[in-house]
Design a protein around this motif. Structure first.
Motif, PDB file in Angstrom:
ATOM      1  N   LEU A   1     -18.470  11.912  56.951  1.00 39.22           N
ATOM      2  CA  LEU A   1     -17.898  11.680  58.155  1.00 39.22           C
ATOM      3  C   LEU A   1     -17.038  12.573  58.762  1.00 39.22           C
ATOM      4  N   ALA A   2     -16.586  13.500  58.886  1.00 44.65           N
ATOM      5  CA  ALA A   2     -16.310  15.124  59.655  1.00 44.65           C
ATOM      6  C   ALA A   2     -17.385  15.186  61.196  1.00 44.65           C
TER       7      ALA A   2
ATOM      8  N   MET B   1     -18.053   6.423  48.649  1.00 46.99           N
ATOM      9  CA  MET B   1     -17.735   7.335  48.294  1.00 46.99           C
ATOM     10  C   MET B   1     -17.219   7.438  46.746  1.00 46.99           C
TER      11      MET B   1
ATOM     12  N   ILE C   1      -9.324   6.671  53.085  1.00 49.66           N
ATOM     13  CA  ILE C   1     -10.371   6.288  53.823  1.00 49.66           C
ATOM     14  C   ILE C   1      -9.888   5.075  54.756  1.00 49.66           C
TER      15      ILE C   1
ATOM     16  N   PHE D   1     -17.608  13.101  52.877  1.00 48.61           N
ATOM     17  CA  PHE D   1     -16.214  13.706  53.731  1.00 48.61           C
ATOM     18  C   PHE D   1     -17.892  14.565  54.612  1.00 48.61           C
TER      19      PHE D   1
ATOM     20  N   GLY E   1     -14.606   4.303  51.412  1.00 52.35           N
ATOM     21  CA  GLY E   1     -14.274   4.909  50.525  1.00 52.35           C
ATOM     22  C   GLY E   1     -14.431   4.731  49.050  1.00 52.35           C
TER      23      GLY E   1
ATOM     24  N   ILE F   1     -18.944  12.071  47.069  1.00 52.81           N
ATOM     25  CA  ILE F   1     -17.686  12.265  47.693  1.00 52.81           C
ATOM     26  C   ILE F   1     -17.698  13.664  48.701  1.00 52.81           C
ATOM     27  N   THR F   2     -18.508  14.882  48.575  1.00 53.63           N
ATOM     28  CA  THR F   2     -19.067  15.482  49.485  1.00 53.63           C
ATOM     29  C   THR F   2     -19.778  15.842  50.186  1.00 53.63           C
TER      30      THR F   2
END
Length: 264
Positions: free
Chosen positions: A230-231, A107, A126, A227, A104, A223-224
């Protein structure tokens, strides 16, 4: 007519209370049983049920007056052993929390934190997400069954005794604390590496085009990318988390050994 002497009745009660003390010590600390959101009555009832199941399998141990110094020392000893075993599992979840915190902050979501009733402190979004995923995996992988089996076996490797030498390996327990950093770094490494490359690319772009507002687009990009990564890695996190749980169970099983080797 069946009659019991007071001495036999006290011995019967202590044969249940002392194992119950170790069980409650583990439940009080080990996630997810030790979560503060779980009512105390449920924890106590769960511990009593487990004690009723485990007590008949416990090897016989020396009798001691529960009101004597030896009896009180046994009670404290069993509670400390239970706390130590629960601490091992707590460290495993702390490693997952650390991975989420590091991810987190990398990011740029270090400000996205809220109060956690479990730790009574601020934690990142997160981190809480990864802890929820790990909790689901904990039950899906039947790690709670392995934890209870390790607790049952501990009464053989660390028997209830009137001596101060309980056989509990505190050295191994202290070494296990390093897994907070090792496990957290392993879980967050893919995300840290991807964001490092993104920051390097942003730095090169800023040098090539100084007129760009780095602070305006940098946070959005990191941030994009965070994520998205992370996905992408989320389906693959089950293997390292499962290995972390398995290592924690093995550590609990070996706490009754007197070896002084570090945990691999």
């Amino acid at each position: 007519m069946i009659s019991f002497a007071s001495k036999d009745l006290i011995a019967l009660v202590m044969a249940f209370v002392w194992p119950l003390t170790r069980i409650l010590g583990l439940i009080a600390v080990a996630p997810p049983f030790g979560n503060r959101t779980v009512p105390t009555r449920i924890k106590l009832g769960f511990g009593i049920v487990i004690a009723f199941i485990i007590t008949p399998t416990i090897p016989p141990f020396a009798d001691a007056d529960p009101l004597s110094l030896a009896g009180m020392m046994i009670l404290i000893q069993q509670f400390v052993i239970g706390l130590g075993m629960g601490f091992v599992m707590r460290v495993a979840f702390a490693a997952i929390e650390m991975a989420g915190t590091v991810a987190g902050m990398t990011m740029g979501l270090g400000f996205a934190s809220f109060f956690d009733p479990q730790t009574r402190g601020n934690t990142s979004a997160i981190s809480q997400f990864l802890v929820l995923v790990a909790t689901v995996l904990f039950f899906a992988l039947n790690a709670h069954h392995s934890l209870l089996l390790a607790l049952m076996d501990s009464f053989k490797s660390i028997p209830i005794s009137t001596t101060l030498q309980s056989g509990f390996d505190f050295h191994r327990l202290a070494i296990w604390g390093e897994q907070i950093f090792i496990g957290g770094l392993r879980l967050s490494m893919p995300l840290i590496a991807a964001l490092l490359l993104a920051n390097v690319a942003l730095g090169i772009l800023t040098r090539a085009a100084p007129q760009l507002n780095l602070f305006g687009i940098g946070f959005t990009i990191t941030i994009t990318v965070g994520f998205l990564i992370l996905a992408t890695i989320l389906p693959y996190l089950s293997v390292p988390i499962e290995n972390l749980f398995q290592l924690a169970i093995e550590t609990i099983q070996t706490l009754g050994q007197s070896s002084r080797h570090s945990i691999p």
